[in-house]
Motif scaffolding. Structure first.
Motif, mmCIF file in Angstrom:
data_model
loop_
_atom_site.group_PDB
_atom_site.id
_atom_site.type_symbol
_atom_site.label_atom_id
_atom_site.label_comp_id
_atom_site.label_asym_id
_atom_site.label_seq_id
_atom_site.Cartn_x
_atom_site.Cartn_y
_atom_site.Cartn_z
ATOM 1 N N GLU A 201 55.826 31.354 67.384
ATOM 2 C CA GLU A 201 56.314 29.987 67.435
ATOM 3 C C GLU A 201 55.529 29.129 68.280
ATOM 4 O O GLU A 201 55.451 29.466 69.549
ATOM 5 C CB GLU A 201 57.776 29.887 67.426
ATOM 6 C CG GLU A 201 58.724 30.374 66.526
ATOM 7 C CD GLU A 201 60.047 30.597 66.932
ATOM 8 O OE1 GLU A 201 60.635 29.993 67.893
ATOM 9 O OE2 GLU A 201 60.924 31.563 66.093
ATOM 10 N N THR A 375 59.490 34.011 69.757
ATOM 11 C CA THR A 375 60.583 33.261 68.926
ATOM 12 C C THR A 375 61.935 33.045 69.885
ATOM 13 O O THR A 375 62.206 34.027 70.587
ATOM 14 C CB THR A 375 60.915 34.309 67.827
ATOM 15 O OG1 THR A 375 61.949 33.540 67.240
ATOM 16 C CG2 THR A 375 61.212 35.660 68.228
ATOM 17 N N TRP A 395 62.352 37.653 60.363
ATOM 18 C CA TRP A 395 61.141 37.451 60.451
ATOM 19 C C TRP A 395 60.123 37.938 59.286
ATOM 20 O O TRP A 395 58.872 37.787 59.343
ATOM 21 C CB TRP A 395 60.461 37.903 61.667
ATOM 22 C CG TRP A 395 60.281 39.473 62.098
ATOM 23 C CD1 TRP A 395 59.637 40.420 60.969
ATOM 24 C CD2 TRP A 395 60.941 40.180 62.875
ATOM 25 N NE1 TRP A 395 59.678 41.823 61.564
ATOM 26 C CE2 TRP A 395 60.456 41.916 62.666
ATOM 27 C CE3 TRP A 395 61.508 40.441 63.951
ATOM 28 C CZ2 TRP A 395 60.721 42.954 63.393
ATOM 29 C CZ3 TRP A 395 61.889 41.428 65.025
ATOM 30 C CH2 TRP A 395 61.456 42.479 64.519
ATOM 31 N N ASP A 398 58.046 34.957 57.491
ATOM 32 C CA ASP A 398 56.669 34.787 58.186
ATOM 33 C C ASP A 398 55.587 35.760 58.158
ATOM 34 O O ASP A 398 54.486 35.511 57.989
ATOM 35 C CB ASP A 398 57.067 34.370 59.372
ATOM 36 C CG ASP A 398 57.759 32.928 59.508
ATOM 37 O OD1 ASP A 398 57.559 32.347 58.421
ATOM 38 O OD2 ASP A 398 58.410 32.572 60.607
#
Length: 417
Positions: A201, A375, A395, A398
């Motif tokens: 991120e 994250t 996850w 993504d």
């Protein structure tokens, strides 16, 4: 009569040869494939000399490398007759090497993780060695004056927080800023057979994770360079003139064992195998064996109980780990040296078990855990007792997006999921 005896003897010999080869068992398809793959020689980019030497003739060259930048020399029969470091090889070919740039752990690969390394002169060649893990992490314009081309040759391990790909980024950025072409001599990724983990991120990007990729991204350093360029991750719309010198005989399914340890605390194939999963412990109160002779093959902590964990070790200062976590203190945990398989996913079982059994849960995670995990979610998911399948599902979306993006930059046949 003589002819019959000869026929019988021939038949017996044939049967003995057949039995000797097969041990009375049918050869499976997997066995046949293993025999074929073991015969295949993987040649690294540096060994594909005809592809890059012409690009360096009559040029002033800088080389970004460390102790792993070694190439084998082959004769006309393709037999290995010696080996040389890339700098020594280029000098032997009368290439004008003017300087060396070295990443984390230094040119000789002997410094501790995170150590601040100073510039120096190489005693063997007399060339200046500029540290890219000291005052600067990017080659400076003054250091690149009169350089016509930069060569990058470093063995990576294919994990987001292993900083050689961050060094690659800054080298590409410096080359783009100074209009200098970059040649990447590609090397195999020992963890290139899978893709897994949370995607970084933006708020947690740092030198140990600069790009929106998962923890295990499944690309060689050459493929990764193409992604940095293709996804426009260099700042200010910079573009790097990039040449990748490809591997020969390697695919993303190849089980490649590194001939040289890439850094002081990854000394074995098993440590490289376990590194992507165990490194998350670095930002917890659990040791991964720095300060022992089996780093990244074990884990343990003074806050884990010997009734739950039957393996014990005591970290002490060693070369490459001068200040190990829990120095001189008994740590209880697990010995994974003989873990029986090649990982094909980010293993969360050890992190989750250690947290569950820890006597000091409130201090289990350190401040910078998110810089490794990439994250904000993983710490809280483990704290609140999420199951592993629930964590993975968080996850998944993504990861699918990244995998589709990754395909555009692959140079070698991919693994099948």
């Amino acid at each position: 009569m003589m002819m019959n005896k000869l026929k019988i003897s021939t038949l017996i010999i044939s049967l003995l040869i057949l039995l000797g080869n097969c041990n009375g068992k049918k050869i499976s398809k997997d066995d046949k494939e293993k025999r074929v793959t073991t015969k295949k020689i993987v040649k690294v980019g540096a060994e594909n000399t005809e592809a890059y030497l012409p690009l360096l003739q009559d040029k002033n060259v800088a080389v970004v490398t460390n102790h792993t930048g070694v190439l084998r020399l082959f004769n006309e029969q393709d037999s290995v007759v010696g080996e040389l470091h890339i700098v020594d090889y280029l000098l032997s070919e009368e290439i004008e090497v003017k300087s060396i740039f070295a990443p984390e752990h230094g040119f000789r690969g002997e410094h501790d993780a995170g150590a601040n390394i100073k510039n120096r002169i190489d005693t063997k060649t007399g060339l200046p060695i500029y540290s890219l893990h000291g005052k600067y992490k990017k080659p400076q314009a003054k250091q690149l004056e009169n350089i016509d081309v930069v060569v990058f040759d470093i063995q990576d391990v294919g994990v987001r927080f292993y900083t050689y790909i961050s060094t690659l980024h800054y080298v590409m950025e410096a080359c783009a800023e100074n209009s200098i072409p970059l040649i990447v001599l590609d090397r195999p990724n020992p963890n290139g057979h899978y893709v897994d983990g949370p995607v970084m991120e933006k708020e947690f990007q740092s030198f140990i994770g600069m790009h929106p990729v998962p923890i295990i991204y499944g690309m060689t350093i050459g493929e990764y360079a193409l992604m940095i360029e293709g996804e426009h991750w260099l700042p200010d719309t910079l573009s790097c003139e990039l040449t990748i010198v490809e591997l020969k005989g390697w695919t993303h399914k190849t089980n490649y064992k590194l001939p040289i340890k890439p850094s002081p605390n990854l000394p074995t194939a098993q440590s490289v195998n376990l590194y992507p999963s165990l490194c998350l412990f670095e930002q917890t109160n659990v040791s991964i064996g720095r300060g022992t002779n089996t780093p990244f093959e074990i884990y343990g902590s003074p806050y884990l109980d010997s009734r739950d964990f039957n393996y014990m070790f005591i970290p002490e200062p060693t070369a490459g780990a001068q200040h190990p976590k829990h120095k001189g203190i008994r740590c209880y945990g697990e010995n994974l040296r003989h873990f029986p398989r090649r990982l094909d996913k980010l293993e969360l079982q050890w992190l989750m078990r250690a947290y569950k059994k820890s006597r000091l849960k409130n201090l289990f995670f350190k401040t910078n855990f998110e810089l490794l995990s990439g994250t904000s979610m993983l710490r809280e998911q483990i704290r609140y007792g999420w199951r592993e399948d629930q964590i993975r599902e968080s996850w998944r979306e993504d990861l699918v997006i990244f995998k589709n993006k990754r395909k555009k930059y692959l140079l070698y046949p991919d693994f099948k999921e």
